[in-house]
Scaffold this motif. Structure first.
Motif, PDB file in Angstrom:
ATOM      1  N   CYS A   1       0.822  -1.206   0.000  1.00  0.00           N
ATOM      2  CA  CYS A   1       0.000   0.000   0.000  1.00  0.00           C
ATOM      3  C   CYS A   1       0.859   1.261   0.000  1.00  0.00           C
ATOM      4  CB  CYS A   1      -0.935  -0.014   1.203  1.00  0.00           C
ATOM      5  SG  CYS A   1      -2.253   1.205   1.125  1.00  0.00           S
ATOM      6  N   CYS A   2       1.918   1.270   0.789  1.00  0.00           N
ATOM      7  CA  CYS A   2       2.801   2.443   0.841  1.00  0.00           C
ATOM      8  C   CYS A   2       3.472   2.678  -0.512  1.00  0.00           C
ATOM      9  CB  CYS A   2       3.847   2.268   1.936  1.00  0.00           C
ATOM     10  SG  CYS A   2       3.191   2.384   3.618  1.00  0.00           S
ATOM     11  N   LEU A   3       3.885   1.612  -1.176  1.00  0.00           N
ATOM     12  CA  LEU A   3       4.501   1.764  -2.494  1.00  0.00           C
ATOM     13  C   LEU A   3       3.481   2.221  -3.529  1.00  0.00           C
ATOM     14  CD1 LEU A   3       6.803  -1.395  -2.473  1.00  0.00           C
ATOM     15  CD2 LEU A   3       7.567   0.984  -2.486  1.00  0.00           C
ATOM     16  N   ALA A   4       2.266   1.709  -3.449  1.00  0.00           N
ATOM     17  CA  ALA A   4       1.229   2.117  -4.396  1.00  0.00           C
ATOM     18  C   ALA A   4       0.914   3.603  -4.248  1.00  0.00           C
ATOM     19  CB  ALA A   4      -0.033   1.289  -4.181  1.00  0.00           C
ATOM     20  N   ALA A   5       0.955   4.091  -3.022  1.00  0.00           N
ATOM     21  CA  ALA A   5       0.625   5.501  -2.774  1.00  0.00           C
ATOM     22  C   ALA A   5       1.655   6.442  -3.385  1.00  0.00           C
ATOM     23  CB  ALA A   5       0.528   5.753  -1.266  1.00  0.00           C
ATOM     24  N   ARG A   6       2.831   5.935  -3.747  1.00  0.00           N
ATOM     25  CA  ARG A   6       3.863   6.767  -4.360  1.00  0.00           C
ATOM     26  C   ARG A   6       3.683   6.900  -5.870  1.00  0.00           C
ATOM     27  NH1 ARG A   6       8.753   6.643  -1.120  1.00  0.00           N
ATOM     28  NH2 ARG A   6      10.028   6.442  -2.998  1.00  0.00           N
ATOM     29  N   GLY A   7       2.724   6.147  -6.447  1.00  0.00           N
ATOM     30  CA  GLY A   7       2.528   6.149  -7.889  1.00  0.00           C
ATOM     31  C   GLY A   7       1.454   7.127  -8.331  1.00  0.00           C
ATOM     32  N   PRO A   8       1.106   7.115  -9.626  1.00  0.00           N
ATOM     33  CA  PRO A   8       0.167   8.090 -10.185  1.00  0.00           C
ATOM     34  C   PRO A   8      -1.303   7.739  -9.975  1.00  0.00           C
ATOM     35  CG  PRO A   8       1.004   6.687 -11.933  1.00  0.00           C
ATOM     36  CD  PRO A   8       1.727   6.285 -10.680  1.00  0.00           C
TER      37      PRO A   8
ATOM     38  N   ARG B   1      -2.284   3.493  11.831  1.00  0.00           N
ATOM     39  CA  ARG B   1      -1.063   4.307  11.836  1.00  0.00           C
ATOM     40  C   ARG B   1      -0.473   4.404  10.434  1.00  0.00           C
ATOM     41  NH1 ARG B   1      -0.433   2.165  17.229  1.00  0.00           N
ATOM     42  NH2 ARG B   1       0.362   0.200  16.416  1.00  0.00           N
ATOM     43  N   ALA B   2      -0.510   3.275   9.689  1.00  0.00           N
ATOM     44  CA  ALA B   2       0.006   3.315   8.323  1.00  0.00           C
ATOM     45  C   ALA B   2      -0.819   4.264   7.464  1.00  0.00           C
ATOM     46  CB  ALA B   2       0.008   1.904   7.723  1.00  0.00           C
ATOM     47  N   ALA B   3      -2.146   4.197   7.609  1.00  0.00           N
ATOM     48  CA  ALA B   3      -3.011   5.068   6.812  1.00  0.00           C
ATOM     49  C   ALA B   3      -2.773   6.534   7.125  1.00  0.00           C
ATOM     50  CB  ALA B   3      -4.476   4.699   7.060  1.00  0.00           C
ATOM     51  N   ALA B   4      -2.430   6.836   8.381  1.00  0.00           N
ATOM     52  CA  ALA B   4      -2.206   8.231   8.773  1.00  0.00           C
ATOM     53  C   ALA B   4      -0.991   8.829   8.083  1.00  0.00           C
ATOM     54  CB  ALA B   4      -2.048   8.316  10.290  1.00  0.00           C
ATOM     55  N   THR B   5      -0.061   7.972   7.643  1.00  0.00           N
ATOM     56  CA  THR B   5       1.139   8.480   6.978  1.00  0.00           C
ATOM     57  C   THR B   5       0.930   8.619   5.468  1.00  0.00           C
ATOM     58  OG1 THR B   5       2.087   6.289   6.551  1.00  0.00           O
ATOM     59  CG2 THR B   5       2.537   7.276   8.707  1.00  0.00           C
TER      60      THR B   5
ATOM     61  N   VAL C   1       7.934   2.481   5.131  1.00  0.00           N
ATOM     62  CA  VAL C   1       6.816   1.969   5.910  1.00  0.00           C
ATOM     63  C   VAL C   1       6.923   2.539   7.324  1.00  0.00           C
ATOM     64  CG1 VAL C   1       5.887  -0.142   6.961  1.00  0.00           C
ATOM     65  CG2 VAL C   1       6.530  -0.130   4.559  1.00  0.00           C
ATOM     66  N   PRO C   2       5.786   2.908   7.953  1.00  0.00           N
ATOM     67  CA  PRO C   2       5.841   3.444   9.321  1.00  0.00           C
ATOM     68  C   PRO C   2       6.609   2.529  10.270  1.00  0.00           C
ATOM     69  CG  PRO C   2       3.640   3.679   8.424  1.00  0.00           C
ATOM     70  CD  PRO C   2       4.420   2.880   7.427  1.00  0.00           C
ATOM     71  N   GLN C   3       7.392   3.140  11.143  1.00  0.00           N
ATOM     72  CA  GLN C   3       8.234   2.384  12.058  1.00  0.00           C
ATOM     73  C   GLN C   3       7.426   1.411  12.908  1.00  0.00           C
ATOM     74  OE1 GLN C   3      11.439   2.752  11.660  1.00  0.00           O
ATOM     75  NE2 GLN C   3      12.005   1.198  13.169  1.00  0.00           N
ATOM     76  N   GLU C   4       6.191   1.793  13.281  1.00  0.00           N
ATOM     77  CA  GLU C   4       5.368   0.925  14.116  1.00  0.00           C
ATOM     78  C   GLU C   4       5.058  -0.395  13.406  1.00  0.00           C
ATOM     79  OE1 GLU C   4       4.736   3.981  13.327  1.00  0.00           O
ATOM     80  OE2 GLU C   4       4.590   5.181  15.162  1.00  0.00           O
ATOM     81  N   CYS C   5       4.859  -0.323  12.105  1.00  0.00           N
ATOM     82  CA  CYS C   5       4.566  -1.545  11.347  1.00  0.00           C
ATOM     83  C   CYS C   5       5.812  -2.413  11.217  1.00  0.00           C
ATOM     84  CB  CYS C   5       4.024  -1.195   9.971  1.00  0.00           C
ATOM     85  SG  CYS C   5       2.470  -0.262  10.021  1.00  0.00           S
ATOM     86  N   LEU C   6       6.975  -1.778  11.114  1.00  0.00           N
ATOM     87  CA  LEU C   6       8.211  -2.554  11.019  1.00  0.00           C
ATOM     88  C   LEU C   6       8.492  -3.308  12.310  1.00  0.00           C
ATOM     89  CD1 LEU C   6      10.575  -0.025   9.199  1.00  0.00           C
ATOM     90  CD2 LEU C   6       9.485  -2.046   8.226  1.00  0.00           C
ATOM     91  N   ARG C   7       7.994  -2.775  13.427  1.00  0.00           N
ATOM     92  CA  ARG C   7       8.262  -3.432  14.710  1.00  0.00           C
ATOM     93  C   ARG C   7       7.307  -4.580  14.995  1.00  0.00           C
ATOM     94  NH1 ARG C   7       9.208   1.967  16.878  1.00  0.00           N
ATOM     95  NH2 ARG C   7       7.080   1.966  17.704  1.00  0.00           N
TER      96      ARG C   7
END
Length: 611
Positions: free
Chosen positions: A238-245, A265-269, A526-532
């Motif tokens: 999702c984070c990678l998709a949000a960087r596209g057009p 938390r991911a959606a908030a970023t 990716v948000p740090q919280e998700c990485l943890r």
């Protein structure tokens, strides 16, 4: 009659008489004018090129266009030179014809499969086995059907038997070569890379490959939807998709899952992403609507129990008209790994192996002596032979009338199987002696002939897990096909898988970190919280609730089960298992394959496709 799906294709021979499959609305032709590829597929799922009598088509998601494809075709000496994975990112079938030689190829993970059958003198290839079964009138393969009742699945190669006689499945890493005389050869085109990179070396390659895989889906703009469960895999996509057009709609199903906060938390970023939330009260449970399942699948699929939940999510995002729905499917199988690397590591780096083994023992409670026994050299056929012996004991017990409790199966022999070549499947207690005989024969043949997918335990386990994940994704995509949009699994693209498998197993998995290679690759994206995040949600409570809620429906399905008509299950024993939801130690998941096969057979018997 086998129902016809809405998305499929056939590759035909350039010969008379011309095969005319029913229901085909699209066609590409040979230079002779005869049909080459026929079927149904979306407008954006095909890219093709023609140069004289040579032709090349990619079906699926291919990051290329007709002009680039023509250059690749013109540069190819013959069909053997068309190994396009290095040149074209994505996930697609390759279909080519040069000098009267045909090449038909799927993906090395198994997301795109190739099946073959003979129709008179014609060799016909398709992306779905049920399409060939309809065309040829092939009868069911009872052995394959019996194997589909094992939980969670039989081991390789028994997991890949086609459900119809006279229809063959190509191994995912092979392609079909057909000459002018219609003689067919199956050739290997893909091999896993040598695991020689460190985590530091491999993380940038994985990041680039995954970004490229996501970009292949979103580059066309418009609207796409994504799963956003809070898990590391779906969040990365999702984070990678949000960087596209493309405009991104993120879908989160709220369930009793610790990852839900991570999803928020991911959606908030991702401020440009629209978020759709399915509240827990609105989420269907396991088995909801299973009696109404009517989707044509080309094999039984345990995910049929989750069809109502899948539909609820796709119905929600359908309001936005997405071109594709991106998922995290394959993320666990590709990035997580398993402890089977330890026996080989013990011979190369004993101190590191014992260090990791201590971690697994602390987490799982493995006994030392059993661990050490499993670390000794052992062949794949030894592993299969143990499964065959256990199955034979169950068969002899049933024949001797010492029947196991109906609600049980032979349990997994502890998580120590994680150190072996493969997990032994559970044999449900409601199988008949006929079914057990079919299983025993299949396992005995596998012991004599089977070869592992790789030379090492961890190599085999990695490829088996990836193929299993690809099979789940492929069937979920078939399940979603009638309601759309098509599903995508960027983690299962060839370049992503290659990037992961090139890293040494002890560097990409282990007891001390969760998906460490993917964490390293996605850092700063990716948000740090998700990485943890260190675990996945436990869905056992949800499974129990779904079984209790649908208990009466499942019991009613036992009354006229086509599996009983075929002599494969004891209906009374299955009813008892459905009513045993509170029995301690009862493995509810063992019911899923049986009701998946039941639903699949009912669809075959009740639906007719258009002529």
């Amino acid at each position: 009659m086998v129902p016809i799906p809405s998305c499929w294709f056939l590759v035909l021979a350039d010969r008379d008489p011309v095969v005319r499959p029913p229901g085909a609305r699209r066609m590409l032709r040979y230079a002779s004018g005869r049909p080459w590829i026929v079927g149904n597929w979306p407008d954006d799922a095909m890219v093709s090129a023609v140069a004289g009598r040579s032709r090349l088509a990619l079906i699926g998601c291919a990051a290329t266009n007709a002009r680039q494809l023509l250059r690749l075709l013109l540069s190819a000496r013959d069909v053997h030179a068309l190994d396009l994975a290095r040149a074209v990112a994505g996930d697609y079938h390759v279909i080519a014809e040069i000098d009267s030689h045909r090449r038909v190829q799927g993906s090395p993970t198994g997301t795109r499969r190739v099946f073959t059958a003979r129709l008179g003198s014609h060799l016909v290839a398709a992306d779905r086995a049920d399409v060939l079964a309809r065309l040829t009138g092939a009868p069911l393969n009872r052995t394959a059907l019996a194997l589909s009742l094992l939980d969670p699945s039989p081991p390789h190669p028994l997991d890949d038997l086609v459900l119809w006689e006279s229809i063959d499945a190509l191994p995912p890493d092979h392609y079909l070569l057909v000459g002018p005389d219609e003689k067919a050869t199956v050739l290997r085109w893909w091999r896993r890379p040598a695991p020689v990179r460190s985590r530091t070396e491999g993380a940038p390659t994985l990041r680039a490959a995954l970004a490229e895989a996501v970009a292949a889906r979103v580059a066309g703009g418009g609207t796409v939807s994504c799963d956003l469960s809070g898990g590391l895999s779906s969040t990365s996509v999702c984070c990678l998709a949000a960087r596209g057009p493309a405009d991104v709609v993120a879908l989160t199903g709220i369930a009793p899952d610790p990852g839900d906060d991570d999803a928020a938390r991911a959606a908030a970023t991702l401020p440009g992403v629209t978020r759709e939330i399915l509240p827990a009260a609105g989420l269907p449970l396991v088995y909801d609507g299973i009696a109404d399942a009517d989707e044509p699948l080309d094999r039984p699929f345990v995910g049929i129990g989750d069809r109502a939940k899948l539909r609820a999510g796709l119905d929600r995002v359908a309001l936005y008209g997405p071109r594709v729905h991106l998922t995290g499917f394959g993320g666990d199988e590709v990035a997580y790994g398993c402890p089977a690397y330890l026996p080989r590591l013990l011979r190369r780096r004993p101190r590191r192996a014992l260090h990791d083994l201590r971690g697994h023992r602390a987490q799982e409670g493995w006994p030392w002596m059993a661990c050490l026994r499993m670390m000794r050299p052992r062949g794949y056929r030894d592993c299969l032979a143990d499964m065959a012996d256990a199955l034979d004991q169950a068969r002899r017990a049933t024949v001797g009338h010492a029947r196991r409790p109906a609600g049980s199966g032979r349990s997994h022999p502890g998580v120590l199987a994680s150190l072996d070549w493969a997990f032994p499947p559970v044999v449900p207690g409601w199988l008949t002696p006929t079914a057990l005989d079919l299983l025993a024969g299949a396992f005995a043949e596998a012991v004599r002939r089977a070869r592992p997918l790789a030379e090492t335990r961890d190599g085999h386990a990695d490829l088996f897990a990836i193929r299993a994940g690809a099979a789940v994704f492929r069937l979920f995509d078939q399940l979603a096909d009638p309601v759309g949009p098509p599903l995508a699994a960027p983690f299962l693209d060839e370049r992503v898988v290659r990037a992961v498998l090139a890293v040494r197993p002890e560097e990409r998995t282990g007891p001390w970190e969760y998906k460490p290679l993917l964490q390293e690759a996605m850092r700063r994206l990716v948000p740090q919280e998700c990485l943890r995040r260190e675990t996945k949600a436990d869905t056992a409570a949800e499974e129990d609730q779904g079984l209790r809620t649908s208990q009466d429906v499942l019991v009613k399905l036992c009354d006229d089960s086509p599996l009983a008509d075929l002599g494969l299950i004891e209906s009374d024993a299955l009813r008892q298992a459905c009513r045993s939801s509170s029995v301690p130690g009862h493995r509810h998941q063992a019911l899923r394959p049986t009701f998946a096969a039941d639903a699949w057979l009912r669809v075959l018997a009740s639906r007719r496709g258009p002529d």
